[in-house]
Design a protein around this motif. Structure first.
Motif, PDB file in Angstrom:
ATOM      1  N   SER A  13       8.076  13.901   6.761  1.00  0.00           N
ATOM      2  CA  SER A  13       8.239  14.239   5.340  1.00  0.00           C
ATOM      3  C   SER A  13       7.583  13.190   4.443  1.00  0.00           C
ATOM      4  O   SER A  13       6.907  13.525   3.464  1.00  0.00           O
ATOM      5  CB  SER A  13       9.720  14.367   5.001  1.00  0.00           C
ATOM      6  N   TYR A  14       7.763  11.929   4.787  1.00  0.00           N
ATOM      7  CA  TYR A  14       7.200  10.838   3.982  1.00  0.00           C
ATOM      8  C   TYR A  14       5.679  10.931   3.917  1.00  0.00           C
ATOM      9  O   TYR A  14       5.093  10.958   2.834  1.00  0.00           O
ATOM     10  CB  TYR A  14       7.627   9.499   4.570  1.00  0.00           C
ATOM     11  N   TYR A  15       5.053  11.002   5.069  1.00  0.00           N
ATOM     12  CA  TYR A  15       3.590  11.011   5.080  1.00  0.00           C
ATOM     13  C   TYR A  15       3.019  12.323   4.559  1.00  0.00           C
ATOM     14  O   TYR A  15       1.940  12.333   3.950  1.00  0.00           O
ATOM     15  CB  TYR A  15       3.066  10.639   6.469  1.00  0.00           C
ATOM     16  N   ALA A  16       3.721  13.428   4.743  1.00  0.00           N
ATOM     17  CA  ALA A  16       3.277  14.698   4.169  1.00  0.00           C
ATOM     18  C   ALA A  16       3.347  14.649   2.642  1.00  0.00           C
ATOM     19  O   ALA A  16       2.416  15.096   1.958  1.00  0.00           O
ATOM     20  CB  ALA A  16       4.124  15.852   4.707  1.00  0.00           C
ATOM     21  N   LEU A  17       4.425  14.087   2.099  1.00  0.00           N
ATOM     22  CA  LEU A  17       4.545  13.970   0.642  1.00  0.00           C
ATOM     23  C   LEU A  17       3.497  13.009   0.079  1.00  0.00           C
ATOM     24  O   LEU A  17       2.922  13.260  -0.979  1.00  0.00           O
ATOM     25  CB  LEU A  17       5.948  13.517   0.251  1.00  0.00           C
ATOM     26  N   LEU A  18       3.247  11.914   0.788  1.00  0.00           N
ATOM     27  CA  LEU A  18       2.211  10.976   0.335  1.00  0.00           C
ATOM     28  C   LEU A  18       0.845  11.656   0.336  1.00  0.00           C
ATOM     29  O   LEU A  18       0.066  11.491  -0.604  1.00  0.00           O
ATOM     30  CB  LEU A  18       2.173   9.740   1.236  1.00  0.00           C
ATOM     31  N   ALA A  19       0.537  12.406   1.384  1.00  0.00           N
ATOM     32  CA  ALA A  19      -0.749  13.094   1.468  1.00  0.00           C
ATOM     33  C   ALA A  19      -0.881  14.123   0.356  1.00  0.00           C
ATOM     34  O   ALA A  19      -1.949  14.247  -0.255  1.00  0.00           O
ATOM     35  CB  ALA A  19      -0.896  13.757   2.834  1.00  0.00           C
ATOM     36  N   THR A  20       0.196  14.850   0.092  1.00  0.00           N
ATOM     37  CA  THR A  20       0.179  15.850  -0.979  1.00  0.00           C
ATOM     38  C   THR A  20      -0.029  15.178  -2.331  1.00  0.00           C
ATOM     39  O   THR A  20      -0.838  15.640  -3.152  1.00  0.00           O
ATOM     40  CB  THR A  20       1.496  16.653  -0.989  1.00  0.00           C
ATOM     41  N   ARG A  21       0.671  14.079  -2.546  1.00  0.00           N
ATOM     42  CA  ARG A  21       0.540  13.341  -3.818  1.00  0.00           C
ATOM     43  C   ARG A  21      -0.876  12.788  -3.966  1.00  0.00           C
ATOM     44  O   ARG A  21      -1.488  12.880  -5.012  1.00  0.00           O
ATOM     45  CB  ARG A  21       1.564  12.211  -3.868  1.00  0.00           C
ATOM     46  N   TRP A  22      -1.410  12.208  -2.884  1.00  0.00           N
ATOM     47  CA  TRP A  22      -2.747  11.642  -2.907  1.00  0.00           C
ATOM     48  C   TRP A  22      -3.781  12.729  -3.164  1.00  0.00           C
ATOM     49  O   TRP A  22      -4.678  12.564  -3.963  1.00  0.00           O
ATOM     50  CB  TRP A  22      -3.013  10.936  -1.568  1.00  0.00           C
ATOM     51  N   HIS A  23      -3.617  13.866  -2.486  1.00  0.00           N
ATOM     52  CA  HIS A  23      -4.556  14.977  -2.646  1.00  0.00           C
ATOM     53  C   HIS A  23      -4.521  15.506  -4.087  1.00  0.00           C
ATOM     54  O   HIS A  23      -5.562  15.805  -4.671  1.00  0.00           O
ATOM     55  CB  HIS A  23      -4.250  16.089  -1.654  1.00  0.00           C
ATOM     56  N   ASP A  59       0.795  -1.229   0.000  1.00  0.00           N
ATOM     57  CA  ASP A  59       0.000   0.000   0.000  1.00  0.00           C
ATOM     58  C   ASP A  59       0.826   1.277   0.000  1.00  0.00           C
ATOM     59  O   ASP A  59       0.320   2.343  -0.342  1.00  0.00           O
ATOM     60  CB  ASP A  59      -0.938   0.020   1.209  1.00  0.00           C
ATOM     61  N   PHE A  60       2.068   1.179   0.422  1.00  0.00           N
ATOM     62  CA  PHE A  60       2.912   2.362   0.552  1.00  0.00           C
ATOM     63  C   PHE A  60       4.210   2.171  -0.226  1.00  0.00           C
ATOM     64  O   PHE A  60       4.893   1.165  -0.045  1.00  0.00           O
ATOM     65  CB  PHE A  60       3.216   2.650   2.031  1.00  0.00           C
ATOM     66  N   PRO A  61       4.552   3.148  -1.067  1.00  0.00           N
ATOM     67  CA  PRO A  61       5.779   3.027  -1.872  1.00  0.00           C
ATOM     68  C   PRO A  61       7.031   3.183  -1.005  1.00  0.00           C
ATOM     69  O   PRO A  61       6.965   3.708   0.109  1.00  0.00           O
ATOM     70  CB  PRO A  61       5.659   4.189  -2.858  1.00  0.00           C
ATOM     71  N   PRO A  62       8.171   2.729  -1.519  1.00  0.00           N
ATOM     72  CA  PRO A  62       9.411   2.946  -0.766  1.00  0.00           C
ATOM     73  C   PRO A  62       9.656   4.443  -0.600  1.00  0.00           C
ATOM     74  O   PRO A  62       9.441   5.223  -1.531  1.00  0.00           O
ATOM     75  CB  PRO A  62      10.495   2.309  -1.623  1.00  0.00           C
ATOM     76  N   PRO A  63      10.080   4.842   0.573  1.00  0.00           N
ATOM     77  CA  PRO A  63      10.351   6.268   0.789  1.00  0.00           C
ATOM     78  C   PRO A  63      11.356   6.844  -0.206  1.00  0.00           C
ATOM     79  O   PRO A  63      11.237   8.003  -0.588  1.00  0.00           O
ATOM     80  CB  PRO A  63      10.899   6.308   2.213  1.00  0.00           C
ATOM     81  N   SER A  64      12.304   6.034  -0.643  1.00  0.00           N
ATOM     82  CA  SER A  64      13.307   6.538  -1.587  1.00  0.00           C
ATOM     83  C   SER A  64      12.711   6.868  -2.954  1.00  0.00           C
ATOM     84  O   SER A  64      13.365   7.522  -3.768  1.00  0.00           O
ATOM     85  CB  SER A  64      14.448   5.534  -1.741  1.00  0.00           C
ATOM     86  N   SER A  65      11.472   6.438  -3.209  1.00  0.00           N
ATOM     87  CA  SER A  65      10.826   6.778  -4.476  1.00  0.00           C
ATOM     88  C   SER A  65      10.240   8.186  -4.462  1.00  0.00           C
ATOM     89  O   SER A  65       9.793   8.690  -5.484  1.00  0.00           O
ATOM     90  CB  SER A  65       9.729   5.756  -4.807  1.00  0.00           C
ATOM     91  N   LEU A  66      10.244   8.809  -3.296  1.00  0.00           N
ATOM     92  CA  LEU A  66       9.756  10.184  -3.147  1.00  0.00           C
ATOM     93  C   LEU A  66      10.949  11.123  -2.939  1.00  0.00           C
ATOM     94  O   LEU A  66      12.023  10.679  -2.539  1.00  0.00           O
ATOM     95  CB  LEU A  66       8.819  10.271  -1.935  1.00  0.00           C
ATOM     96  N   PRO A  67      10.772  12.411  -3.157  1.00  0.00           N
ATOM     97  CA  PRO A  67      11.893  13.352  -2.968  1.00  0.00           C
ATOM     98  C   PRO A  67      12.130  13.699  -1.490  1.00  0.00           C
ATOM     99  O   PRO A  67      12.193  14.865  -1.117  1.00  0.00           O
ATOM    100  CB  PRO A  67      11.466  14.567  -3.788  1.00  0.00           C
TER     101      PRO A  67
END
Length: 135
Positions: free
Chosen positions: A121-131, A39-47
Motif C-alpha cells: 500500500s505504501y509504495y503503491a500510494l507513493l507511485a500514484t502520488r509521484w505519477h 527521500d521517503f515520507p513517513p507512512p502515516s503521512s499517507l492514507p
C-alpha cells in the motif's frame, strides 16, 4: 413456482472502522514497519489506514484471510497495548520495536500479512502520488 421467486441471498457490505486510538496505534506500527528517511515520507503521512481498512472490508464473493481480518487486527492491537502497560503509542521506540519483534515471532502469519499489505500500500500510494505530480 415458489422456486422461481427465490432470490439470491444479499450480501451486506460494511465498512471497517477503527477508533481514533486504534488508528493512532496502527499509524505508529506502520511507521515502525517502514521508517521514513530524507527521500521517503513517513507512512502515516499517507492514507495507508484507508487502504488497510478497504482490504479488511468484506466484499461479495471474497473471504478475508484468517491471518489478517478485522477481528485479528483488533486483537493484536489490544494485545500490544496490554504488553506496553496500557498504551503502545506511549511506550518508547525500543519497547515498541521489541513488541513488534515478539509479535513477528509469536504470530508470523499475521505479521507477514500485515507487513506485506503495509509495504504494498505504501509504495503503491507513493507511485500514484509521484505519477500524478508528473502529469
Amino acid at each position: 413456482m415458489s422456486d422461481m421467486l427465490r432470490l439470491a441471498p444479499t450480501f451486506r457490505k460494511t465498512r471497517v472502522e477503527l477508533s481514533n486510538e486504534e488508528q493512532a496505534q496502527l499509524n505508529t506500527i506502520i511507521d515502525l514497519l517502514i521508517p521514513s528517511d530524507k527521500d521517503f515520507p513517513p507512512p502515516s503521512s499517507l492514507p495507508l489506514i484507508d487502504e488497510i481498512l478497504l482490504h479488511l472490508s468484506p466484499k461479495a464473493g471474497r473471504k478475508n484471510t484468517p491471518m489478517l481480518s478485522e477481528k485479528r487486527l483488533r486483537a493484536v492491537l489490544h494485545e500490544l497495548n496490554l504488553s506496553a502497560d496500557g498504551n503502545f503509542c506511549l511506550a518508547n521506540t525500543e519497547k515498541q520495536q521489541s513488541l513488534l519483534r515478539h509479535l513477528e515471532y509469536r504470530d508470523p502469519a499475521f505479521f507477514q500479512a500485515l507487513w506485506t499489505l503495509v509495504n504494498h500500500s505504501y509504495y503503491a500510494l507513493l507511485a500514484t502520488r509521484w505519477h500524478s505530480q508528473l502529469a
